[in-house]
Every structure is written in C-alpha cells, then in structure tokens.
Design a protein around this motif. Structure first.
Motif, PDB file in Angstrom:
ATOM      1  N   GLY A 171       0.831  -1.198   0.000  1.00  0.00           N
ATOM      2  CA  GLY A 171       0.000   0.000   0.000  1.00  0.00           C
ATOM      3  C   GLY A 171       0.862   1.242   0.000  1.00  0.00           C
ATOM      4  N   ILE A 172       0.208   2.389  -0.162  1.00  0.00           N
ATOM      5  CA  ILE A 172       0.909   3.675  -0.152  1.00  0.00           C
ATOM      6  C   ILE A 172      -0.020   4.702   0.481  1.00  0.00           C
ATOM      7  CG2 ILE A 172       0.141   4.155  -2.532  1.00  0.00           C
ATOM      8  CD1 ILE A 172       2.807   5.721  -2.882  1.00  0.00           C
ATOM      9  N   LYS A 173       0.546   5.525   1.373  1.00  0.00           N
ATOM     10  CA  LYS A 173      -0.243   6.537   2.069  1.00  0.00           C
ATOM     11  C   LYS A 173       0.550   7.836   2.147  1.00  0.00           C
ATOM     12  CE  LYS A 173      -2.763   3.281   5.065  1.00  0.00           C
ATOM     13  NZ  LYS A 173      -3.217   2.990   6.455  1.00  0.00           N
ATOM     14  N   LEU A 174      -0.189   8.941   2.196  1.00  0.00           N
ATOM     15  CA  LEU A 174       0.407  10.260   2.326  1.00  0.00           C
ATOM     16  C   LEU A 174      -0.281  10.962   3.492  1.00  0.00           C
ATOM     17  CD1 LEU A 174       2.552  11.872   0.701  1.00  0.00           C
ATOM     18  CD2 LEU A 174       0.664  12.893  -0.582  1.00  0.00           C
ATOM     19  N   SER A 175       0.525  11.514   4.405  1.00  0.00           N
ATOM     20  CA  SER A 175      -0.061  12.121   5.604  1.00  0.00           C
ATOM     21  C   SER A 175       0.860  13.206   6.147  1.00  0.00           C
ATOM     22  CB  SER A 175      -0.276  11.049   6.683  1.00  0.00           C
ATOM     23  OG  SER A 175      -0.753  11.616   7.886  1.00  0.00           O
ATOM     24  N   TYR A 176       0.264  14.164   6.864  1.00  0.00           N
ATOM     25  CA  TYR A 176       1.056  15.161   7.584  1.00  0.00           C
ATOM     26  C   TYR A 176       1.445  14.645   8.965  1.00  0.00           C
ATOM     27  CZ  TYR A 176      -0.165  18.562   3.987  1.00  0.00           C
ATOM     28  OH  TYR A 176      -0.290  19.224   2.794  1.00  0.00           O
ATOM     29  N   LEU A 210       5.416  10.177   3.429  1.00  0.00           N
ATOM     30  CA  LEU A 210       4.987   9.133   2.508  1.00  0.00           C
ATOM     31  C   LEU A 210       5.289   7.778   3.134  1.00  0.00           C
ATOM     32  CD1 LEU A 210       4.028   8.294  -0.386  1.00  0.00           C
ATOM     33  CD2 LEU A 210       6.449   8.295  -1.029  1.00  0.00           C
ATOM     34  N   TYR A 211       4.295   6.890   3.142  1.00  0.00           N
ATOM     35  CA  TYR A 211       4.450   5.543   3.696  1.00  0.00           C
ATOM     36  C   TYR A 211       4.206   4.518   2.594  1.00  0.00           C
ATOM     37  CZ  TYR A 211       3.892   7.951   8.194  1.00  0.00           C
ATOM     38  OH  TYR A 211       4.036   8.791   9.272  1.00  0.00           O
ATOM     39  N   ILE A 212       5.098   3.527   2.498  1.00  0.00           N
ATOM     40  CA  ILE A 212       4.887   2.415   1.577  1.00  0.00           C
ATOM     41  C   ILE A 212       5.110   1.107   2.335  1.00  0.00           C
ATOM     42  CG2 ILE A 212       5.537   3.725  -0.487  1.00  0.00           C
ATOM     43  CD1 ILE A 212       8.239   2.256  -0.456  1.00  0.00           C
ATOM     44  N   GLY A 213       4.379   0.067   1.934  1.00  0.00           N
ATOM     45  CA  GLY A 213       4.513  -1.231   2.581  1.00  0.00           C
ATOM     46  C   GLY A 213       5.125  -2.252   1.646  1.00  0.00           C
ATOM     47  N   GLU A 214       6.061  -3.056   2.157  1.00  0.00           N
ATOM     48  CA  GLU A 214       6.709  -4.122   1.380  1.00  0.00           C
ATOM     49  C   GLU A 214       6.312  -5.469   1.972  1.00  0.00           C
ATOM     50  OE1 GLU A 214       8.935  -7.186   0.149  1.00  0.00           O
ATOM     51  OE2 GLU A 214       9.664  -6.389   2.059  1.00  0.00           O
ATOM     52  N   VAL A 215       5.653  -6.276   1.168  1.00  0.00           N
ATOM     53  CA  VAL A 215       5.113  -7.549   1.647  1.00  0.00           C
ATOM     54  C   VAL A 215       6.240  -8.552   1.902  1.00  0.00           C
ATOM     55  CG1 VAL A 215       3.523  -9.439   1.140  1.00  0.00           C
ATOM     56  CG2 VAL A 215       3.017  -7.125   0.323  1.00  0.00           C
ATOM     57  N   GLY A 216       6.209  -9.185   3.058  1.00  0.00           N
ATOM     58  CA  GLY A 216       7.153 -10.258   3.358  1.00  0.00           C
ATOM     59  C   GLY A 216       8.352  -9.852   4.175  1.00  0.00           C
ATOM     60  N   ASP A 217       8.713  -8.550   4.141  1.00  0.00           N
ATOM     61  CA  ASP A 217       9.891  -8.084   4.885  1.00  0.00           C
ATOM     62  C   ASP A 217      11.084  -8.998   4.616  1.00  0.00           C
ATOM     63  OD1 ASP A 217      11.442  -6.567   6.589  1.00  0.00           O
ATOM     64  OD2 ASP A 217      10.738  -7.571   8.412  1.00  0.00           O
ATOM     65  N   ASN A 218      11.357  -9.212   3.318  1.00  0.00           N
ATOM     66  CA  ASN A 218      12.332 -10.239   2.934  1.00  0.00           C
ATOM     67  C   ASN A 218      13.500  -9.717   2.105  1.00  0.00           C
ATOM     68  OD1 ASN A 218      10.973  -9.716   0.568  1.00  0.00           O
ATOM     69  ND2 ASN A 218       9.778 -11.613   0.621  1.00  0.00           N
ATOM     70  N   GLY A 219      13.828  -8.453   2.262  1.00  0.00           N
ATOM     71  CA  GLY A 219      15.030  -7.945   1.617  1.00  0.00           C
ATOM     72  C   GLY A 219      14.813  -7.185   0.332  1.00  0.00           C
ATOM     73  N   GLU A 220      13.596  -7.168  -0.188  1.00  0.00           N
ATOM     74  CA  GLU A 220      13.338  -6.387  -1.398  1.00  0.00           C
ATOM     75  C   GLU A 220      13.244  -4.911  -1.025  1.00  0.00           C
ATOM     76  OE1 GLU A 220      10.864  -9.731  -3.940  1.00  0.00           O
ATOM     77  OE2 GLU A 220       9.815  -8.459  -2.508  1.00  0.00           O
ATOM     78  N   VAL A 221      13.845  -4.064  -1.850  1.00  0.00           N
ATOM     79  CA  VAL A 221      13.921  -2.643  -1.513  1.00  0.00           C
ATOM     80  C   VAL A 221      13.467  -1.788  -2.698  1.00  0.00           C
ATOM     81  CG1 VAL A 221      15.694  -2.825   0.261  1.00  0.00           C
ATOM     82  CG2 VAL A 221      16.374  -2.669  -2.138  1.00  0.00           C
TER      83      VAL A 221
END
Length: 251
Positions: free
Chosen positions: A94-99, A199-210
């Motif tokens: 996902g991706i989110k934008l916030s103050y 800006l927030y982004i989520g990476e599924v698996g937390d397995n080293g992909e950047v």
C-alpha cells in the motif's frame, strides 16, 4: 519603387501572428523538478494474514517552488530477496500520504482517514506501471496486475492489508513491480507542502526487497509578462501590414 502586393501583406501578417503566438506560449511554459526520497524502515510489521508487511517512511520537505504532481516508486532489489516468478521485485502492499509522522508499521496502518491526504487515483489513469522482469521460473503476469496495469481490486493499495503468502487460495492485497519495475502515481490534485509531509509504503514479506521513491514537483506557468522584443516587432509587423492593405484599397 515596386509596391508590396496584397498577397505578400497577408503572408507578412500571418507570419507576425505566428511569431507573436510562439513568443507568448514560450513565456508560459511550465517546468518540473524531481526530488529523490530516502526511506526509513519503521518498527514491527503489519498486514493481513499472515501479516509480515514492513512499512517505510519518507519525509517530503517543505517546497517553496512548486507543488507535488506525482510520486514514483522504483524497485532496486537487483534480483535479490523475496520470491521469484510472478512475485519478483518489490511487492507493494500500500501507499499513504499524511502530515502525521508515526514510528511503527501498525501505527502507519491505523492512520485515520482524517489524517490522510486523499490524492491517489488507483485506476490505470492515475497509476502508470512500468513492468519489471520476472526471475525464473516465470509465470506471467506479475501478481496484482492485469493487462500491464495495476489491478486495485486485488492490490488494494489504500491499505496495508496484504496476505504474505504465495498460496493461490490466499494471496491478496498487493502487487509486484518485478525486478527494476516502477510505478508512477499521478495525484488527483497537486499537493503544496507548507509543512513536512510523510509518505508511507509497505513491502510484503519483509524479505530484503527494496525500493526508492521520487516526487515530481510541477512549477506553475509564470504569468504572461510584458511583450518581449520579438513580440513587439510582431505587433509592429501586423500594424504595418494592415495599414498597407488599407492603403491599397483606397487607391
């Protein structure tokens, strides 16, 4: 002395108008700049079931020279980390934008709607995908995509809710960029930053992909200035051509 023909006058008039138009259009051209973002990994993980999405935060600084028009996320995993096949590359939950600045993945998932900046358009019009490659064994298409576009009915990019699995019966809630793929989010309306934005982004698996991020800043067109020297000459040419035409008619 040879008189200037009416045809020549018309040509001169047309040329002058075209020159004036080009001068004015050039003076109004908008420009754009690209700013690279640095991501910081937040504590913990979140997501669906299983919940192993790592969340990264980037601070977008105050911009005094324009507005944010789009955001780009690029895979830089270099073929390492994660799983091959149709989930190669950075898997965007996902991706989110916030103050609002938060420090944990769970807190990022739970940012209230009132604290989010609602500017993302997750349709193919607002989400421009450049597909990366798959690592063998390849099984097209990349997960969460259809016809070269993000399928947001599967990806659900507005939430950090991915099921971190490759089980075809349960996999859901993200899409895969592929190795060296990228996605550009064209914002529904430009965002002006008079205070820092996150800006927030989520990476599924937390397995080293950047991944890396960029914001594309648009600078509004400048107000039309006083006519330039070229435009003044064009106006003079129009005046002389019209005057000459009137003189020919009176003779």
């Amino acid at each position: 002395m040879k008189k200037l023909s009416s045809f020549s006058s018309v040509k001169f008039l047309t040329s002058s108008i075209a020159t004036l138009a080009i001068s004015l259009i050039s003076s109004q051209s908008a420009t754009a700049a690209t700013i690279a973002l640095g991501f910081t990994k937040l504590t913990g993980v979140t997501g669906g079931s299983p919940a192993t999405t790592a969340v990264y935060r980037a601070e977008i600084p105050v911009l005094s020279f324009g507005e944010i028009a789009s955001i780009v996320i690029k895979d830089i995993s270099n073929g390492t980390g994660g799983t091959p096949g149709n989930v190669s590359g950075f898997d965007l939950d996902g991706i989110k934008l916030s103050y609002l600045a938060v420090d944990s993945a769970v807190a990022a998932k739970n940012i209230s709607i009132s604290d989010l900046v609602d500017v993302f358009d997750f349709t193919p019009t607002g989400t421009i995908l450049t597909l990366g490659s798959q690592r063998p064994p390849t099984t097209p298409p990349l997960f969460g995509t259809t016809g070269g576009n993000v399928n947001n009915a599967v990806a659900t990019l507005g939430n950090f809710d991915a099921n971190s699995t490759t089980d075809p019966r349960r996999i859901f809630g993200f899409f895969s960029l592929g190795d060296n793929g990228q996605v550009e989010f064209k914002l529904k309306s430009p965002v002006f930053t008079n205070i820092p934005l996150y800006l927030y982004i989520g990476e599924v698996g937390d397995n080293g992909e950047v991944a890396v991020g960029e914001v594309i800043v648009s600078q509004p067109a400048s107000p039309v200035p006083e006519p330039s020297g070229l435009a003044v000459l064009s106006l003079a040419g129009i005046y002389l051509a019209v005057r000459h035409c009137k003189k020919n008619k009176s003779q």
